[in-house]
Structure formats: structure tokens, C-alpha cells
Scaffold this active site. Structure first.
Site, PDB file in Angstrom:
ATOM      1  N   ASN A  23       1.041  -1.533   0.336  1.00  0.00           N
ATOM      2  CA  ASN A  23      -0.123   0.032   0.117  1.00  0.00           C
ATOM      3  C   ASN A  23       0.735   1.492   0.419  1.00  0.00           C
ATOM      4  O   ASN A  23      -0.359   2.749   0.059  1.00  0.00           O
ATOM      5  CB  ASN A  23      -0.969   0.215   1.013  1.00  0.00           C
ATOM      6  CG  ASN A  23      -2.218  -1.211   1.127  1.00  0.00           C
ATOM      7  OD1 ASN A  23      -2.177  -1.377   0.109  1.00  0.00           O
ATOM      8  ND2 ASN A  23      -3.020  -1.459   1.811  1.00  0.00           N
ATOM      9  N   ILE A 338     -14.469   0.821   9.710  1.00  0.00           N
ATOM     10  CA  ILE A 338     -14.001   0.901   8.185  1.00  0.00           C
ATOM     11  C   ILE A 338     -15.191   1.112   7.197  1.00  0.00           C
ATOM     12  O   ILE A 338     -15.203   1.799   6.630  1.00  0.00           O
ATOM     13  CB  ILE A 338     -12.540   1.226   8.139  1.00  0.00           C
ATOM     14  CG1 ILE A 338     -11.201   1.530   9.550  1.00  0.00           C
ATOM     15  CG2 ILE A 338     -12.183   1.997   7.207  1.00  0.00           C
ATOM     16  CD1 ILE A 338     -11.406   2.781   9.615  1.00  0.00           C
ATOM     17  N   ARG A 408      -2.081 -11.331  -4.711  1.00  0.00           N
ATOM     18  CA  ARG A 408      -2.557  -9.217  -5.133  1.00  0.00           C
ATOM     19  C   ARG A 408      -1.518  -9.262  -4.484  1.00  0.00           C
ATOM     20  O   ARG A 408      -1.108  -7.602  -4.467  1.00  0.00           O
ATOM     21  CB  ARG A 408      -3.714  -8.812  -4.877  1.00  0.00           C
ATOM     22  CG  ARG A 408      -4.499  -9.434  -5.959  1.00  0.00           C
ATOM     23  CD  ARG A 408      -5.751  -8.752  -6.181  1.00  0.00           C
ATOM     24  NE  ARG A 408      -6.075  -7.677  -5.885  1.00  0.00           N
ATOM     25  CZ  ARG A 408      -6.799  -6.835  -5.699  1.00  0.00           C
ATOM     26  NH1 ARG A 408      -8.169  -6.867  -5.632  1.00  0.00           N
ATOM     27  NH2 ARG A 408      -6.788  -5.435  -6.073  1.00  0.00           N
TER      28      ARG A 408
END
Ligand code: EPU
Length: 429
Positions: A23, A338, A408
Site C-alpha cells: 500500500n 472502516i 495480489r
């Protein structure tokens, strides 16, 4: 489609290297669009998302070269990417590319800042919730971009360039903060971002942008100030270690028992999660080489936790913590604040014998003495890896389907775990 086969019940022992953060890598690669000079990124993990973003950036005209492994380097050491956006040939990011990876929407910021126009497909929903982009659009509007939605595309226009402005995010957004920070770096004047995401990946991107000649201060706090510059230069930057990978393997060791050194991990990136693992009864020790996780014998204690933006407990570790608590001695409560739909792992963990009750955004996990292997599948990255963690401790064989989710975001997952003694293998086909 590949599957992963795990035979549970073996404690993990040894050392496990931590890769560069997915990220941080993705927005760092996107930052290459801001300059016509070369951006070199070291410690880039080998992940499907990275390869996919290479294709997307290639479509805009970015030349990406990947240096091979140098002699003497160990296989897991990250790769080096050289990205050069000397000429941007296309400011459109089409649906078929953006729909495969949400973060690719973030190209909208650098493209409109440098080229005065961007047409980027709306990313749409995904398995963990609706995930809108309204706040990213708001931020670009605050910098003077005109925004239209045309045929499923967000079209951002600023033919005379962006101008600095005040951006107050009503909700903490990582992607919104990345997008605003990148765009504001090339805007005329000063931008102040309030209620900015404080995630370490935001600070890592800001550090790289500053090496490229940006003037950003306060990244890592809730207020970021950016003095725009006319042009950015090339730079070389090494991606910070992946705190979610670190937390995932820490929980795997806490689940199976054993003694593993997470090499290269940085404790300050995940204090809340490490405190929780220690509170549950596993050993957490910081060494010069990384973080050592140990557990011998006794079952873990249950915990109560609520996900929150950094420095709170990360949503990206919620599924893994839930797997861990499936074996705890007592009842845990895990609340997800979230993403509204990030509980796809619950029904799959139940297939392994977990007892979890869902009520709105809270999962109540009643620890059981033993999980048992079963075929499972998951619909997103972190949910998939939570099944791997549970399977490592379950009795018998588990087959994890849809391994492409794991690819991924976890570099060489089965090699890293097998290197610590897990009975895990990939079945091709
Ligand atoms: N949100 C809005 N409007 C927006 C943007 C976000 O309402 O315009 C909401 C979202 O729906 C969500 C909240 O704000 O409820 C936070 O979303 P955020 O924008 O922070 O998420 P993101 O930037 O899309 C990144 C990570 C995610 C991680 C979240 C939260 C990357 C590539 N992705 O997503 O990582 O869960 O921040 O920390 O950095 C993962 O790696 O598996 C993953 C999903």
C-alpha cells in the site's frame, strides 16, 4: 485456478523476511506520473497488484523496467522498478483496467496536476463495501479542478493548472490523502489538508515526493501542508516494510505457537496490533533484526477491538485477528468501523469450526478448542489470508481456493510459511 493446501497443527519456527509494503508501493508508482524524470523504487514486492499497476501506467505512457535479482541477493529481496513518464501519451484510465484494482483510480490526481486533464473510470464497489470516491473528487475540486461524471468516468479538468486550497476531509481517507498530496505538489500556492490519513504509507509517499523536490510537511500527522512547485524531479526511494504482512505473520505464529523472527519488520508501524497480540498472551520482542513472536503452550486470552484509522487497529488486520481469536480461551468482540461489509471471512471460518456471531458491525467470536480443516474460499485479500492462518492451526487438511486474492498482496506466501516449517503447498491448475 491455483489452490493452496495446508495441513495444520505444526508450530512455526525460524525467520521470515518481511517485504516492502503493497500500500506504499502502489501510490509511489503512481507518483511517477508527476515528473518527466526517472523515479527509481527499491524494495518493491513481487505482487499481482504491482504487475497490474505496471500495465495501467504503461497505458498512460510510463516506461517501467524491472531490474533482475543481482548476484548475492536473496530471492525474497524486493525488486527495483525504474519508472519514467517522460511523455504521457494518454490521460484516460479505462474501465477494464481500473475495475481490476481500485487504487489505480488515484492516477486522477497526478494526471490532472501535470496534464490539466484526466479521464478515469469510476472504480465501482468491491467485496469489502461500496468504497465511494466522493472525497477524492472533493479534494481535487478544492484545488480548482472542474469535475464532470461522463459515461461512468470522472473527468477532471484544470487547463491552467491547479491552485492550492484548504481541504478538510470529513472522514479519514488514505486514498483521498494520497491523491490530494500528489496533486497539490504541482499546484500553485499552498494547500493544507486537515484530518489527513496518518498511515505510515502516507508519510512514505511524502518522503519520496520531497526527494523529488516537493515541499510537504506534516505527513504522518492529521495536518499536512504542501507548498506547490512548478516541476518535480526524479528520485530514488526504498519502500517501507509492509506492516500488514508483519501483523499477519505475527498472528500466524501466535495462532500455531512457535518462535519466529519477522526480519526487517518495524514495530512502530504496528504498535496497536503488537500490543494486542501481547495482551492476548503471545511473546513480542523487538530485536535489531526485526520482531520476534513466540508462543508456547497456553491458549490465548480473548480481546475486544475496534478497527480505526492509524494509529488505531487496522481494518486490514481485522480478518486475521478474527482467525486468531477463533482459538482463544473465551469470547472476543471485534468491531469493524472502516468498511461496512468486511466480514466475508466469517462464514468461511465457520467451515473450519469457528463460532462467530455477527451483529451489525460487531463480530462476537467464541473461542473453540480445536478447528478442523475444510475446503474454503474467500473474496478478498485479507479475508483469504485469515483462512490461511486458521488452517495452519486446524487439524487436518484445508484447501484454500481463489489463491489469486493472496497473490495480489502477499509475496511468496507459501514459501515464507514453508520456510518456517508449515505444511503448505500450491496446487496449480
Ligand atoms: N471513503 C468515502 N469516500 C471516499 C473515499 C473513502 O466515503 O471518497 C470511505 C471508504 O468507503 C471507507 C473509508 O472512507 O469507509 C476509508 O477508506 P480509504 O479511502 O481510507 O481506503 P482506500 O484508500 O481506498 C486504503 C488501502 C486499503 C485499506 C484502507 C483503510 C491501499 C491501496 N488500500 O484504501 O487496503 O483497507 O486504505 O486503511 O492503500 C488492502 O490492502 O487489502 C486494502 C483494502
Amino acid at each position: 485456478m491455483d489452490r493452496i493446501r495446508i495441513v495444520g497443527g505444526r508450530p512455526l519456527q525460524g525467520a521470515l523476511p518481511i517485504s516492502g509494503a503493497k500500500n506504499a508501493t502502489l501510490p509511489l508508482m503512481i507518483a511517477s506520473l508527476l515528473t518527466d524524470r526517472m523515479l527509481v523504487l527499491d524494495n518493491v514486492p513481487r505482487l499481482a497488484d504491482v504487475a497490474q499497476l505496471q500495465r495501467i501506467l504503461g497505458n498512460h505512457g510510463v516506461d517501467v523496467t524491472v531490474s533482475g535479482k543481482r548476484s548475492g541477493e536473496r530471492e525474497y529481496q524486493g525488486q527495483t522498478l525504474s519508472l519514467s513518464a517522460a511523455r504521457i501519451v494518454d490521460t484516460t484510465a479505462p474501465y477494464d483496467l481500473v475495475s481490476k484494482m481500485r487504487a489505480s483510480f488515484w492516477v486522477v490526481g497526478p494526471l490532472v496536476a501535470r496534464m490539466g486533464e484526466a479521464r478515469v473510470s469510476m472504480p465501482g464497489g468491491c467485496a469489502i463495501g461500496t468504497r465511494p470516491v466522493d472525497l477524492l473528487i472533493m479534494a481535487l475540486q478544492r484545488l480548482g479542478a472542474a469535475i464532470d461524471i461522463e459515461g461512468g468516468y470522472v473527468v477532471a479538468r484544470a487547463p491552467r493548472g491547479l491552485t492550492g486550497g484548504d481541504i478538510v476531509f470529513p472522514k479519514v481517507t488514505v486514498g483521498g490523502t494520497h491523491t490530494a498530496m500528489m496533486a497539490a505538489s504541482l499546484a500553485r500556492g499552498t494547500t493544507v489538508i486537515d484530518n489527513a490519513a496518518r498511515e505510515p504509507e502516507v508519510a512514505d509517499v511524502a518522503a519520496c515526493l520531497n526527494k523529488m523536490g516537493a515541499h510537504i510537511s506534516g505527513a504522518g500527522t492529521a495536518r499536512i501542508v504542501i507548498e506547490g512547485v512548478a516541476k518535480l524531479d526524479g528520485a530514488r526511494h526504498s519502500v517501507l516494510p509492509d506492516r500488514i504482512e508483519t501483523g499477519t505473520y505475527a498472528m500466524a505464529v501466535a495462532m500455531t505457537g512457535g518462535d519466529v523472527l519477522l526480519e526487517g519488520a518495524r514495530p512502530e508501524l504496528l504498535e496497536t496490533a503488537l500490543d494486542l497480540i501481547a495482551e492476548a498472551g503471545a511473546g513480542v520482542a523487538v530485536t535489531n533484526e526485526g520482531i520476534r513472536i513466540t508462543r508456547n503452550g497456553a491458549r490465548l486470552a480473548p480481546v475486544d477491538v475496534t478497527t480505526a484509522p492509524f494509529p488505531g487497529f487496522p481494518t486490514d488486520l481485522q480478518a486475521q485477528l478474527m482467525a486468531l481469536m477463533c482459538g482463544a480461551r473465551g469470547t472476543s468482540r471485534i468491531t469493524e468501523t472502516i468498511f461496512e461489509n468486511r466480514f466475508m471471512h466469517v462464514q468461511e471460518l465457520a467451515r473450519l469450526g469457528a463460532r462467530i456471531h455477527l451483529d451489525g458491525e460487531t463480530a462476537t467470536v467464541e473461542g473453540v478448542e480445536r478447528l478442523t480443516g475444510a475446503p474454503v474460499m474467500a473474496t478478498d485479500l485479507r479475508a483469504s489470508v485469515s483462512l490461511v492462518i486458521a488452517a495452519l492451526a486446524a487439524e487436518g487438511e484445508t484447501l484454500v481456493n481463489r489463491v489469486y486474492h493472496l497473490d495480489r498482496g502477499f509475496e511468496r506466501l507459501e514459501h515464507k510459511l514453508a520456510g518456517c516449517g508449515a505444511a503448505i503447498e500450491r496446487l496449480s491448475g
